[in-house]
Design a protein around this motif. Structure first.
Motif, PDB file in Angstrom:
ATOM      1  N   HIS A   1       5.966   0.494   4.144  1.00  0.00           N
ATOM      2  CA  HIS A   1       5.439   1.699   3.467  1.00  0.00           C
ATOM      3  C   HIS A   1       4.077   2.060   4.067  1.00  0.00           C
ATOM      4  CE1 HIS A   1       8.477   2.401   0.404  1.00  0.00           C
ATOM      5  NE2 HIS A   1       8.451   1.119   0.073  1.00  0.00           N
ATOM      6  N   ILE A   2       3.028   1.358   3.649  1.00  0.00           N
ATOM      7  CA  ILE A   2       1.641   1.426   4.171  1.00  0.00           C
ATOM      8  C   ILE A   2       1.017   2.822   4.275  1.00  0.00           C
ATOM      9  CG2 ILE A   2       1.778  -0.820   5.331  1.00  0.00           C
ATOM     10  CD1 ILE A   2       1.983   0.811   8.018  1.00  0.00           C
ATOM     11  N   GLU A   3       1.364   3.713   3.362  1.00  0.00           N
ATOM     12  CA  GLU A   3       0.712   5.027   3.370  1.00  0.00           C
ATOM     13  C   GLU A   3      -0.809   4.892   3.148  1.00  0.00           C
ATOM     14  OE1 GLU A   3       3.794   4.600   2.403  1.00  0.00           O
ATOM     15  OE2 GLU A   3       4.965   6.417   2.708  1.00  0.00           O
TER      16      GLU A   3
ATOM     17  N   CYS B   1       9.464  11.689  12.957  1.00  0.00           N
ATOM     18  CA  CYS B   1       8.802  12.626  13.884  1.00  0.00           C
ATOM     19  C   CYS B   1       8.182  13.785  13.112  1.00  0.00           C
ATOM     20  CB  CYS B   1       9.807  13.152  14.908  1.00  0.00           C
ATOM     21  SG  CYS B   1      10.474  11.876  15.980  1.00  0.00           S
ATOM     22  N   ASN B   2       8.992  14.414  12.249  1.00  0.00           N
ATOM     23  CA  ASN B   2       8.514  15.627  11.575  1.00  0.00           C
ATOM     24  C   ASN B   2       7.405  15.370  10.557  1.00  0.00           C
ATOM     25  OD1 ASN B   2       9.799  17.940  12.632  1.00  0.00           O
ATOM     26  ND2 ASN B   2      11.726  17.298  11.717  1.00  0.00           N
ATOM     27  N   PHE B   3       7.534  14.276   9.798  1.00  0.00           N
ATOM     28  CA  PHE B   3       6.537  14.010   8.749  1.00  0.00           C
ATOM     29  C   PHE B   3       5.379  13.147   9.233  1.00  0.00           C
ATOM     30  CE2 PHE B   3      10.106  14.359   5.394  1.00  0.00           C
ATOM     31  CZ  PHE B   3       9.871  15.712   5.250  1.00  0.00           C
ATOM     32  N   PHE B   4       5.688  12.147  10.073  1.00  0.00           N
ATOM     33  CA  PHE B   4       4.655  11.157  10.408  1.00  0.00           C
ATOM     34  C   PHE B   4       4.082  11.328  11.815  1.00  0.00           C
ATOM     35  CE2 PHE B   4       6.533   7.704   7.320  1.00  0.00           C
ATOM     36  CZ  PHE B   4       6.168   8.489   6.244  1.00  0.00           C
TER      37      PHE B   4
ATOM     38  N   TYR C   1       9.470  11.203   1.572  1.00  0.00           N
ATOM     39  CA  TYR C   1      10.083  12.521   1.358  1.00  0.00           C
ATOM     40  C   TYR C   1      10.653  12.648  -0.057  1.00  0.00           C
ATOM     41  CZ  TYR C   1      14.297  15.527   1.577  1.00  0.00           C
ATOM     42  OH  TYR C   1      15.289  16.420   1.303  1.00  0.00           O
ATOM     43  N   THR C   2      11.419  11.615  -0.465  1.00  0.00           N
ATOM     44  CA  THR C   2      12.080  11.683  -1.773  1.00  0.00           C
ATOM     45  C   THR C   2      11.056  11.734  -2.905  1.00  0.00           C
ATOM     46  OG1 THR C   2      13.975  10.481  -0.892  1.00  0.00           O
ATOM     47  CG2 THR C   2      13.745  10.491  -3.284  1.00  0.00           C
ATOM     48  N   LEU C   3       9.976  10.978  -2.764  1.00  0.00           N
ATOM     49  CA  LEU C   3       8.958  10.958  -3.822  1.00  0.00           C
ATOM     50  C   LEU C   3       7.957  12.106  -3.664  1.00  0.00           C
ATOM     51  CD1 LEU C   3       8.335   7.119  -4.171  1.00  0.00           C
ATOM     52  CD2 LEU C   3       9.965   8.574  -5.369  1.00  0.00           C
ATOM     53  N   ARG C   4       8.196  12.935  -2.672  1.00  0.00           N
ATOM     54  CA  ARG C   4       7.332  14.090  -2.396  1.00  0.00           C
ATOM     55  C   ARG C   4       5.853  13.680  -2.324  1.00  0.00           C
ATOM     56  NH1 ARG C   4       9.482  19.169  -5.723  1.00  0.00           N
ATOM     57  NH2 ARG C   4       9.548  17.802  -7.517  1.00  0.00           N
ATOM     58  N   GLU C   5       5.652  12.589  -1.567  1.00  0.00           N
ATOM     59  CA  GLU C   5       4.292  12.109  -1.343  1.00  0.00           C
ATOM     60  C   GLU C   5       3.580  13.055  -0.389  1.00  0.00           C
ATOM     61  OE1 GLU C   5       2.996   9.655  -2.863  1.00  0.00           O
ATOM     62  OE2 GLU C   5       4.662   8.397  -3.546  1.00  0.00           O
ATOM     63  N   THR C   6       2.270  12.967  -0.362  1.00  0.00           N
ATOM     64  CA  THR C   6       1.525  13.804   0.580  1.00  0.00           C
ATOM     65  C   THR C   6       0.720  12.965   1.558  1.00  0.00           C
ATOM     66  OG1 THR C   6      -0.180  13.946  -1.101  1.00  0.00           O
ATOM     67  CG2 THR C   6       1.313  15.824  -0.912  1.00  0.00           C
ATOM     68  N   ARG C   7       0.472  11.709   1.196  1.00  0.00           N
ATOM     69  CA  ARG C   7      -0.350  10.863   2.067  1.00  0.00           C
ATOM     70  C   ARG C   7       0.555  10.155   3.080  1.00  0.00           C
ATOM     71  NH1 ARG C   7      -5.766   7.990   1.411  1.00  0.00           N
ATOM     72  NH2 ARG C   7      -5.469   6.102   2.628  1.00  0.00           N
ATOM     73  N   THR C   8       0.292  10.373   4.356  1.00  0.00           N
ATOM     74  CA  THR C   8       1.124   9.776   5.408  1.00  0.00           C
ATOM     75  C   THR C   8       0.466   8.514   5.957  1.00  0.00           C
ATOM     76  OG1 THR C   8       0.023  11.185   7.021  1.00  0.00           O
ATOM     77  CG2 THR C   8       2.131  11.971   6.155  1.00  0.00           C
TER      78      THR C   8
ATOM     79  N   GLU D   1       0.826  -1.225   0.000  1.00  0.00           N
ATOM     80  CA  GLU D   1       0.000   0.000   0.000  1.00  0.00           C
ATOM     81  C   GLU D   1       0.859   1.274   0.000  1.00  0.00           C
ATOM     82  OE1 GLU D   1      -2.741  -1.788   0.121  1.00  0.00           O
ATOM     83  OE2 GLU D   1      -2.712  -3.156   1.832  1.00  0.00           O
ATOM     84  N   GLN D   2       1.883   1.308  -0.876  1.00  0.00           N
ATOM     85  CA  GLN D   2       2.742   2.503  -0.933  1.00  0.00           C
ATOM     86  C   GLN D   2       2.101   3.603  -1.788  1.00  0.00           C
ATOM     87  OE1 GLN D   2       6.582   1.940  -2.845  1.00  0.00           O
ATOM     88  NE2 GLN D   2       7.281   3.992  -2.332  1.00  0.00           N
ATOM     89  N   MET D   3       1.530   3.203  -2.914  1.00  0.00           N
ATOM     90  CA  MET D   3       0.994   4.219  -3.837  1.00  0.00           C
ATOM     91  C   MET D   3      -0.517   4.159  -3.962  1.00  0.00           C
ATOM     92  SD  MET D   3       3.996   3.470  -6.378  1.00  0.00           S
ATOM     93  CE  MET D   3       5.637   3.854  -5.827  1.00  0.00           C
ATOM     94  N   ALA D   4      -1.085   3.045  -3.538  1.00  0.00           N
ATOM     95  CA  ALA D   4      -2.541   2.871  -3.575  1.00  0.00           C
ATOM     96  C   ALA D   4      -2.884   1.705  -2.660  1.00  0.00           C
ATOM     97  CB  ALA D   4      -2.984   2.555  -5.003  1.00  0.00           C
ATOM     98  N   HIS D   5      -4.165   1.559  -2.364  1.00  0.00           N
ATOM     99  CA  HIS D   5      -4.574   0.410  -1.555  1.00  0.00           C
ATOM    100  C   HIS D   5      -4.795  -0.780  -2.477  1.00  0.00           C
ATOM    101  CE1 HIS D   5      -7.140  -2.204   0.933  1.00  0.00           C
ATOM    102  NE2 HIS D   5      -6.288  -1.794   1.858  1.00  0.00           N
ATOM    103  N   THR D   6      -4.100  -1.888  -2.169  1.00  0.00           N
ATOM    104  CA  THR D   6      -4.205  -3.063  -3.044  1.00  0.00           C
ATOM    105  C   THR D   6      -4.776  -4.285  -2.335  1.00  0.00           C
ATOM    106  OG1 THR D   6      -2.010  -3.827  -2.410  1.00  0.00           O
ATOM    107  CG2 THR D   6      -2.126  -2.385  -4.343  1.00  0.00           C
ATOM    108  N   GLY D   7      -4.807  -4.258  -1.005  1.00  0.00           N
ATOM    109  CA  GLY D   7      -5.191  -5.461  -0.257  1.00  0.00           C
ATOM    110  C   GLY D   7      -3.971  -6.254   0.200  1.00  0.00           C
TER     111      GLY D   7
END
Ligand code: NIG
Ligand code: FE
Length: 414
Positions: free
Chosen positions: A266-268, A337-340, A293-300, A245-251
């Motif tokens: 991962h599990i965002e 700490c800062n992001f999550f 951070y590197t992929l500049r994701e927004t979903r934590t 579940e890094q980029m989408a929910h797959t099960g």
């Protein structure tokens, strides 16, 4: 404890990370630790230390002792680099777009296949050393940039070879199900046949893999295909870990929990139901803020829900040439700490106790307790909160690996 021990460390404060001791750090102030045969044989308040003599006595000078840090998710053996892809992503292309156009993981696969064993080893050494300089004493390393028998084994052998030359424990995972190699384009099920029939049995046969990992994502493999990899791992007697579940929910998380996986990483995009399933299981949630951070994701990842449900949360570097070319576990503590929203104590637990559990190694390391291996770090700091708070200038004074001093500024100073 017997009257004689190999090593006695006194005048320290211990962040034991032992959940049996109250407070996030399991702190024992004004403590002493005794080590024999590479294991902790006594730990407690210095006032209660029994009469004993030691071959080596270390005055901790009031510093803090923590367990050796554990990076439980890396891909640090690889060929080449992806600096040009970094530039493309800065120009607006997404990680998925780069991957779908033949870049991404497949670009590293080409470089890793082309590299000799010697070149792979030489490239991995500075990455490992960077982690070790921060007090990391156990590192998990995945294959997954070969995607064919010989190169997968070449990567795993390189990981094993690192452990022969450096005072660190290396734990390996075979990640042959990382991406679809170009020669199997349009034939993912046939590639999974190769993984299950040839690559995993060969890796297991040579004892090159301690676990089996897989990338369950639309740009990689489906739940059904990953389930086949899990079934194969089980037949070989190997535990599993899942990039989930890094980029989408797959099960993927539900599948992993059902399989008794060591971790989901991962599990965002995990759901409330996944969190509930994790809470009922022994599976660890591994958070990878460096990739976020590197992929500049927004979903934590839903840290508050994981915390409220009592799911153990590990933190790891995910060190790899694409989504996290950052060889610093301390930076991950800060980002966690800062992001999550982790607390500094959760960040330290994430790279010690929970990380050990994510590798199936909590019987031997991850906290400071009698009977565990004496992998320990002495830090020149007045509070363990500083470990997640600052990066770069606060470095180990002394690193112990199985009770032997193997690094730190005290040693460098002579
Ligand atoms: O954990 N998610 C898949 N694998 C790696 C990335 C590997 C790469 O981009 O080379 C990860 O982020
Ligand atoms: Fe990864």
């Amino acid at each position: 404890m017997t009257e004689r021990c190999d090593l006695l460390i006194t005048n320290i404060h211990a962040a034991t990370m032992d959940p049996a001791i109250r407070g996030g750090y399991g702190a024992v102030e004004d403590a002493a630790v005794a080590v024999t045969g590479g294991k902790i044989v006594w730990l407690g308040s210095r006032k209660e230390l029994p009469d004993c003599s030691a071959d080596e006595v270390v005055d901790g000078e009031g510093q803090w002792l923590t367990p050796g840090l554990i990076d439980c998710h890396t891909h640090l053996v690889y060929g080449g680099h992806r600096a040009s892809e970094f530039a493309r992503r800065l120009g607006g292309e997404s990680y998925e777009e780069v991957a779908r156009s033949g870049g991404g993981i497949l670009s590293t696969v080409r470089a890793t296949r082309a590299a000799s064993a010697e070149q792979l080893y030489a490239a991995a050494v500075p990455r490992l050393q960077a982690l070790m300089s921060e007090g990391v004493t156990t590192v998990e390393i995945k294959s997954g940039y070969g995607l064919e028998l010989d190169t997968e084994l070449k990567q795993l052998r390189t990981a094993r070879r690192l452990a022969q030359h450096y005072p660190v424990e290396i734990v390996t995972s075979c990640l042959a199900a990382h991406a679809l190699p170009p020669e199997y384009d349009g034939r993912a099920d046939e590639y999974i046949d190769l993984v299950c029939e040839r690559i995993l049995p060969a890796a297991a046969g040579e004892q090159l893999a301690d676990a089996v990992d897989m990338f369950c994502e639309s740009i990689a493999f489906s739940v059904k295909q990953c389930q086949r990899v899990i079934d194969c791992a089980k037949k070989l007697g190997l535990p599993v870990k899942v990039h989930a579940e890094q980029m989408a929910h797959t099960g993927a998380t539900a599948m992993a929990v059902k399989a008794g996986a060591l971790s989901v990483d991962h599990i965002e995009y995990i759901t409330d139901m996944d969190v509930a399933a994790l809470a009922e299981s022994g599976t660890v949630a591994v958070l990878l803020p460096g990739a976020f951070y590197t992929l500049r994701e927004t979903r934590t990842p839903p840290v508050e829900k994981l915390r409220a449900s009592g799911v153990p949360m590990a933190l790891a570097s995910d060190l790899n040439p694409g989504s996290c070319p950052l060889a610093s576990l301390r930076l991950m503590m800060n980002m966690g700490c800062n992001f999550f929203g982790l607390t500094p104590a959760e960040a330290l637990a994430g790279v010690t106790r929970a990380a050990a559990r994510a590798l199936g190694l909590s019987c031997s390391r991850g906290s400071l307790r009698v009977g565990l291996r004496a992998d320990m770090v002495l830090w020149p700091m007045d509070t363990p909160d500083r470990l997640a708070y600052e990066v770069g200038a606060l470095n180990p004074a002394r690193v112990f690996f199985a009770g032997k001093t193997v690094g730190g500024s005290d040693v460098a100073a002579g």
